[in-house]
Scaffold this active site. Sequence first.
Site, PDB file in Angstrom:
ATOM      1  N   ALA A  52       0.865  -1.178   0.000  1.00 20.08           N
ATOM      2  CA  ALA A  52       0.000   0.000   0.000  1.00 20.08           C
ATOM      3  C   ALA A  52       0.902   1.229   0.000  1.00 20.08           C
ATOM      4  O   ALA A  52       2.072   1.156   0.404  1.00 20.08           O
ATOM      5  CB  ALA A  52      -0.872  -0.010   1.250  1.00 20.08           C
ATOM      6  N   GLY A  95       0.723  -5.104   0.609  1.00 17.13           N
ATOM      7  CA  GLY A  95      -0.432  -5.181  -0.291  1.00 17.13           C
ATOM      8  C   GLY A  95      -0.051  -5.724  -1.662  1.00 17.13           C
ATOM      9  O   GLY A  95      -0.899  -6.291  -2.359  1.00 17.13           O
ATOM     10  N   GLU A  98      -0.138  -9.315  -1.233  1.00 17.28           N
ATOM     11  CA  GLU A  98      -1.565  -9.679  -1.094  1.00 17.28           C
ATOM     12  C   GLU A  98      -2.272  -9.647  -2.445  1.00 17.28           C
ATOM     13  O   GLU A  98      -3.101 -10.504  -2.746  1.00 17.28           O
ATOM     14  CB  GLU A  98      -2.242  -8.737  -0.092  1.00 17.28           C
ATOM     15  N   GLU A 118       4.450  -5.445   6.984  1.00 15.42           N
ATOM     16  CA  GLU A 118       3.612  -4.490   7.729  1.00 15.42           C
ATOM     17  C   GLU A 118       4.027  -4.365   9.182  1.00 15.42           C
ATOM     18  O   GLU A 118       3.874  -3.312   9.803  1.00 15.42           O
ATOM     19  CB  GLU A 118       2.127  -4.910   7.646  1.00 15.42           C
TER      20      GLU A 118
HETATM   21  N1  DAK Z   1       4.568   3.362  -0.460  1.00 15.60           N
HETATM   22  C1  DAK Z   1       4.969   4.569  -0.937  1.00 15.60           C
HETATM   23  N2  DAK Z   1       6.151   4.768  -1.526  1.00 15.60           N
HETATM   24  C2  DAK Z   1       6.981   3.723  -1.629  1.00 15.60           C
HETATM   25  C3  DAK Z   1       6.647   2.436  -1.146  1.00 15.60           C
HETATM   26  C4  DAK Z   1       5.357   2.286  -0.531  1.00 15.60           C
HETATM   27  N3  DAK Z   1       4.901   1.096  -0.083  1.00 15.60           N
HETATM   28  N4  DAK Z   1       7.684   1.608  -1.378  1.00 15.60           N
HETATM   29  C5  DAK Z   1       8.619   2.336  -1.982  1.00 15.60           C
HETATM   30  N5  DAK Z   1       8.215   3.611  -2.141  1.00 15.60           N
HETATM   31  C6  DAK Z   1       8.934   4.718  -2.742  1.00 15.60           C
HETATM   32  C7  DAK Z   1      10.075   5.186  -1.855  1.00 15.60           C
HETATM   33  O1  DAK Z   1       9.579   6.063  -0.879  1.00 15.60           O
HETATM   34  C8  DAK Z   1      10.964   5.861  -2.861  1.00 15.60           C
HETATM   35  O2  DAK Z   1      10.432   7.116  -3.177  1.00 15.60           O
HETATM   36  P1  DAK Z   1      11.344   8.461  -3.096  1.00 15.60           P
HETATM   37  O3  DAK Z   1      11.884   8.475  -1.729  1.00 15.60           O
HETATM   38  O4  DAK Z   1      12.418   8.206  -4.153  1.00 15.60           O
HETATM   39  O5  DAK Z   1      10.407   9.573  -3.429  1.00 15.60           O
HETATM   40  C9  DAK Z   1      10.816   4.993  -4.097  1.00 15.60           C
HETATM   41  O6  DAK Z   1       9.582   4.279  -3.930  1.00 15.60           O
HETATM   42  C10 DAK Z   1      11.927   3.963  -4.243  1.00 15.60           C
HETATM   43  O7  DAK Z   1      12.022   3.250  -3.034  1.00 15.60           O
HETATM   44  P2  DAK Z   1      13.395   3.070  -2.228  1.00 15.60           P
HETATM   45  O8  DAK Z   1      14.306   4.222  -2.471  1.00 15.60           O
HETATM   46  O9  DAK Z   1      13.045   2.759  -0.834  1.00 15.60           O
HETATM   47  O10 DAK Z   1      13.999   1.804  -2.987  1.00 15.60           O
HETATM   48  P3  DAK Z   1      14.935   0.667  -2.373  1.00 15.60           P
HETATM   49  O11 DAK Z   1      15.311  -0.192  -3.529  1.00 15.60           O
HETATM   50  O12 DAK Z   1      16.004   1.258  -1.517  1.00 15.60           O
HETATM   51  O13 DAK Z   1      13.989  -0.166  -1.388  1.00 15.60           O
HETATM   52  C11 DAK Z   1      11.955  -1.351  -0.788  1.00 15.60           C
HETATM   53  C12 DAK Z   1      12.891  -0.882  -1.918  1.00 15.60           C
HETATM   54  C13 DAK Z   1      10.744  -2.003  -1.455  1.00 15.60           C
HETATM   55  C14 DAK Z   1      12.671  -2.412   0.077  1.00 15.60           C
HETATM   56  C15 DAK Z   1      11.554  -0.153   0.100  1.00 15.60           C
HETATM   57  O14 DAK Z   1      11.067   0.889  -0.757  1.00 15.60           O
HETATM   58  C16 DAK Z   1      10.480  -0.490   1.082  1.00 15.60           C
HETATM   59  O15 DAK Z   1      10.738  -1.093   2.114  1.00 15.60           O
HETATM   60  N6  DAK Z   1       9.244  -0.064   0.761  1.00 15.60           N
HETATM   61  C17 DAK Z   1       8.107  -0.254   1.679  1.00 15.60           C
HETATM   62  C18 DAK Z   1       7.629  -1.681   1.672  1.00 15.60           C
HETATM   63  C19 DAK Z   1       6.506  -1.888   2.671  1.00 15.60           C
HETATM   64  O16 DAK Z   1       6.667  -1.674   3.863  1.00 15.60           O
HETATM   65  N7  DAK Z   1       5.391  -2.281   2.163  1.00 15.60           N
HETATM   66  C20 DAK Z   1       4.179  -2.551   2.994  1.00 15.60           C
HETATM   67  C21 DAK Z   1       3.357  -1.300   3.084  1.00 15.60           C
HETATM   68  S1  DAK Z   1       1.994  -1.525   4.187  1.00 15.60           S
HETATM   69  C22 DAK Z   1      -5.608  -2.219   3.566  1.00 15.60           C
HETATM   70  C23 DAK Z   1      -5.156  -3.398   3.057  1.00 15.60           C
HETATM   71  C24 DAK Z   1      -3.787  -3.593   2.884  1.00 15.60           C
HETATM   72  C25 DAK Z   1      -2.885  -2.615   3.242  1.00 15.60           C
HETATM   73  C26 DAK Z   1      -3.344  -1.445   3.755  1.00 15.60           C
HETATM   74  C27 DAK Z   1      -4.718  -1.222   3.925  1.00 15.60           C
HETATM   75  N8  DAK Z   1      -6.993  -2.026   3.744  1.00 15.60           N
HETATM   76  C28 DAK Z   1      -7.936  -3.115   3.410  1.00 15.60           C
HETATM   77  C29 DAK Z   1      -7.527  -0.764   4.087  1.00 15.60           C
HETATM   78  C30 DAK Z   1      -1.482  -2.881   3.028  1.00 15.60           C
HETATM   79  C31 DAK Z   1      -0.513  -2.264   3.743  1.00 15.60           C
HETATM   80  C32 DAK Z   1       0.854  -2.316   3.241  1.00 15.60           C
HETATM   81  O17 DAK Z   1       1.161  -2.842   2.184  1.00 15.60           O
END
Ligand code: DAK
Length: 244
Positions: A52, A95, A98, A118
């Site tokens: 997400a 997500g 998922e 998460e």
């Molecule tokens: N959201 C927003 N931006 C993201 C992102 C994300 N999930 N993942 C990456 N980006 C952005 C980074 O902020 C960065 O943007 P800038 O800083 O350049 O503006 C750009 O993408 C490149 O990312 P990185 O510089 O971090 O790239 P790396 O290769 O160093 O790292 C990475 C890649 C995938 C390991 C890292 O970006 C990372 O850890 N990203 C977050 C992964 C994460 O935590 N994902 C889970 C999110 S929580 C719901 C149902 C489901 C959900 C929510 C609600 N409902 C039913 C209501 C789900 C929740 C989730 O998924």
Amino acid sequence: MLTLTLHRPEALNALNTALLGELADILDQSAQDDRIAAVVITGSQRAFAAGADIKEMATLDAVGVLQDPRVGYWKRISQFPKPIIAAVNGFALGGGCELAMHADILIAGHQAQFGQPEINLGIIPGAGGTQRLLRAVGKSTAMQMVLTGEPISAQRAYEAGLISEITQAELTLERAQSIARTIARKAPLAVQQAKDVLLKALDMDLATGLQYERKAFTLLAATQDRNEGIQAFMEKRQPLYKGC
Ligand code: DAK
């Protein structure tokens, strides 16, 4: 066959509300479109989807979470009646993982990573991640992934049964599309019943599941396509299915 490519490269295809809503809308339309037998969902080589959109999530308080339209979008995606094939490369996290698990068949490039990080944000998976992951990979691997937030490799995902094939990264989409084309040549009603019955197996005890299968089997016995399939076999020709 329809191929949908997630394209938010600036955010590694993070699923914001707009993108998820668009996906749900396109799938709803595709469900009604007889020309579309199966859908392939893919991302880029770097990311299928990194979850997400965390920046968008940061703007939501507890009330916002309660009224989140994405809950409805996820539900609609999960109800799509035709086969979905995910062609996954790079990150499939949160997500994104998922969404891949909403697919019926998952194909991944050898460098793909699947994870539910998460827990690192103080939350847990919210789009079926705990439930579908456990059913796909078993308790210990699911617990490890969800509790540590650490991703698993494509190889591990294959061994655990989360994905059905590993390909070279540049061939993943082609392979997924080839599978979709194979499915598109089958009788549409049989394909949809097969998907429905197989998914129900996850929810039902064996006796109820067998009854459910019997009902679907009987229903298909009354279709023209069933006659055509058998006739084509006898006549040593390709069947011409009409979806009725
Ligand atoms: N959201 C927003 N931006 C993201 C992102 C994300 N999930 N993942 C990456 N980006 C952005 C980074 O902020 C960065 O943007 P800038 O800083 O350049 O503006 C750009 O993408 C490149 O990312 P990185 O510089 O971090 O790239 P790396 O290769 O160093 O790292 C990475 C890649 C995938 C390991 C890292 O970006 C990372 O850890 N990203 C977050 C992964 C994460 O935590 N994902 C889970 C999110 S929580 C719901 C149902 C489901 C959900 C929510 C609600 N409902 C039913 C209501 C789900 C929740 C989730 O998924």
